[in-house]
Enzyme design. Sequence first.
Site, PDB file in Angstrom:
ATOM      1  N   ASN A   9       0.784  -1.304  -0.032  1.00 45.38           N
ATOM      2  CA  ASN A   9       0.044  -0.183  -0.001  1.00 45.38           C
ATOM      3  C   ASN A   9       0.870   1.113  -0.239  1.00 45.38           C
ATOM      4  O   ASN A   9       1.470   1.541   1.097  1.00 45.38           O
ATOM      5  CB  ASN A   9      -0.857  -0.046   1.379  1.00 45.38           C
ATOM      6  CG  ASN A   9      -1.797   1.474   1.378  1.00 45.38           C
ATOM      7  OD1 ASN A   9      -1.883   2.099   0.406  1.00 45.38           O
ATOM      8  ND2 ASN A   9      -2.289   1.622   2.579  1.00 45.38           N
ATOM      9  N   HIS A  96      -9.410   1.139   5.066  1.00 46.17           N
ATOM     10  CA  HIS A  96      -8.179   1.545   5.626  1.00 46.17           C
ATOM     11  C   HIS A  96      -8.433   2.522   6.755  1.00 46.17           C
ATOM     12  O   HIS A  96      -9.347   3.462   6.854  1.00 46.17           O
ATOM     13  CB  HIS A  96      -7.146   2.123   4.615  1.00 46.17           C
ATOM     14  CG  HIS A  96      -5.656   2.299   5.251  1.00 46.17           C
ATOM     15  ND1 HIS A  96      -5.118   2.828   6.238  1.00 46.17           N
ATOM     16  CD2 HIS A  96      -4.973   1.202   5.101  1.00 46.17           C
ATOM     17  CE1 HIS A  96      -4.047   2.587   6.593  1.00 46.17           C
ATOM     18  NE2 HIS A  96      -3.802   1.438   6.089  1.00 46.17           N
ATOM     19  N   GLU A  98      -6.786   4.815   7.958  1.00 46.53           N
ATOM     20  CA  GLU A  98      -6.549   6.238   7.676  1.00 46.53           C
ATOM     21  C   GLU A  98      -7.876   6.752   6.814  1.00 46.53           C
ATOM     22  O   GLU A  98      -8.106   8.030   7.134  1.00 46.53           O
ATOM     23  CB  GLU A  98      -5.220   6.416   6.690  1.00 46.53           C
ATOM     24  CG  GLU A  98      -4.271   6.008   7.408  1.00 46.53           C
ATOM     25  CD  GLU A  98      -2.816   5.608   6.663  1.00 46.53           C
ATOM     26  OE1 GLU A  98      -2.849   5.313   5.680  1.00 46.53           O
ATOM     27  OE2 GLU A  98      -1.916   4.791   7.589  1.00 46.53           O
ATOM     28  N   GLU A 167      -5.254  -4.801  10.493  1.00 45.70           N
ATOM     29  CA  GLU A 167      -4.197  -3.805  10.670  1.00 45.70           C
ATOM     30  C   GLU A 167      -4.549  -3.069  12.066  1.00 45.70           C
ATOM     31  O   GLU A 167      -5.343  -2.072  12.022  1.00 45.70           O
ATOM     32  CB  GLU A 167      -4.361  -2.647   9.530  1.00 45.70           C
ATOM     33  CG  GLU A 167      -4.030  -3.241   8.236  1.00 45.70           C
ATOM     34  CD  GLU A 167      -3.469  -2.298   7.248  1.00 45.70           C
ATOM     35  OE1 GLU A 167      -2.231  -2.640   6.668  1.00 45.70           O
ATOM     36  OE2 GLU A 167      -3.970  -1.105   6.845  1.00 45.70           O
ATOM     37  N   SER A 213       3.549  -1.999  10.390  1.00 43.58           N
ATOM     38  CA  SER A 213       5.205  -2.104  10.485  1.00 43.58           C
ATOM     39  C   SER A 213       5.413  -3.712  10.376  1.00 43.58           C
ATOM     40  O   SER A 213       6.534  -4.092  10.954  1.00 43.58           O
ATOM     41  CB  SER A 213       5.345  -1.813  11.965  1.00 43.58           C
ATOM     42  OG  SER A 213       5.098  -0.720  12.263  1.00 43.58           O
TER      43      SER A 213
HETATM   44  P1  13P Z   1       3.039   0.399   7.615  1.00 47.33           P
HETATM   45  O1  13P Z   1       3.759  -0.987   7.207  1.00 47.33           O
HETATM   46  O2  13P Z   1       3.817   1.446   7.243  1.00 47.33           O
HETATM   47  O3  13P Z   1       2.887   0.274   9.222  1.00 47.33           O
HETATM   48  O4  13P Z   1       1.765   0.468   7.357  1.00 47.33           O
HETATM   49  C1  13P Z   1       0.560  -0.492   7.014  1.00 47.33           C
HETATM   50  C2  13P Z   1      -0.334  -0.250   6.475  1.00 47.33           C
HETATM   51  O5  13P Z   1      -1.195   0.717   6.815  1.00 47.33           O
HETATM   52  C3  13P Z   1      -0.975  -0.892   5.148  1.00 47.33           C
HETATM   53  O6  13P Z   1      -1.940  -0.335   4.599  1.00 47.33           O
END
Ligand code: 13P
Length: 251
Positions: A9, A96, A98, A167, A213
């Site tokens: 992503n 997601h 976010e 996530e 992560s």
């Molecule tokens: P990171 O791997 O940067 O923690 O992000 C995970 C993520 O939100 C993938 O959609």
Amino acid sequence: MRKNIVAGNWKMNTTLEEGVELANNVNALLKERKPNCDVVVCVPFTHLTSVNAVLEPELVGLGAENCSEHVKGAYTGEVSASMVKSTGAKYVILGHSERRQYFGENNEQLLAKTQLALENGLTPIFCVGEVLEERENGSYNDVVQGQVEALFSLSPEDFSKIVIAYEPVWAIGTGKTATAEQAQDMHAHIRKVVESKYGKEIADNTSILYGGSCKPSNAKELFAKPDVDGGLIGGAALDAESFMGIVDAFN
Ligand code: 13P
């Protein structure tokens, strides 16, 4: 049986030129190996067509990071599922954290987006996950269950086409990964929730990815867990070598 998948992503990173170069590098590295998983890159809308032109579809699938909950029309700035599909993309990330956090996406909108993605032949990578407070107050299983249940009006046939990504929000971009045990426990819980509605066969065939992560150094331990079927990778997907290090965790 369910597929193992490693999906990148890219979020809101890379100019078009940088994105095409990254896609080229991913494609080139995949040519040199036989991955034991499907590989996907989910890229900004602006990059879809150009990235599609450099990826070999048998090596790597292309996806978007979002799509509209509306079919078409007067929604300035939005991008529909059919537009995404028309670029050659096969996947779309939906829900997601976010998007949920910063853009207020709710369960109703996410169900509409999922339905439109499916109607347009896209595979939704549907994200769920609790925030730190919910992890700490012990409500995380219920929170994630509610996020999965938001899709329970889908027919079994439709639900069976979805990929789920767990996530935990506290692990995204923080360098603080869930332990392999925490991931396994939640993935098993999600599979049970799916089974309670759609039965064992669909639950067993649903790929559940871990995100937060994930990097080459911890991917092997996470992916070794029986209910962890791959990863959704943010930061580490922005470098082709480190992304490939995660793909190689399945070998
Ligand atoms: P990171 O791997 O940067 O923690 O992000 C995970 C993520 O939100 C993938 O959609």
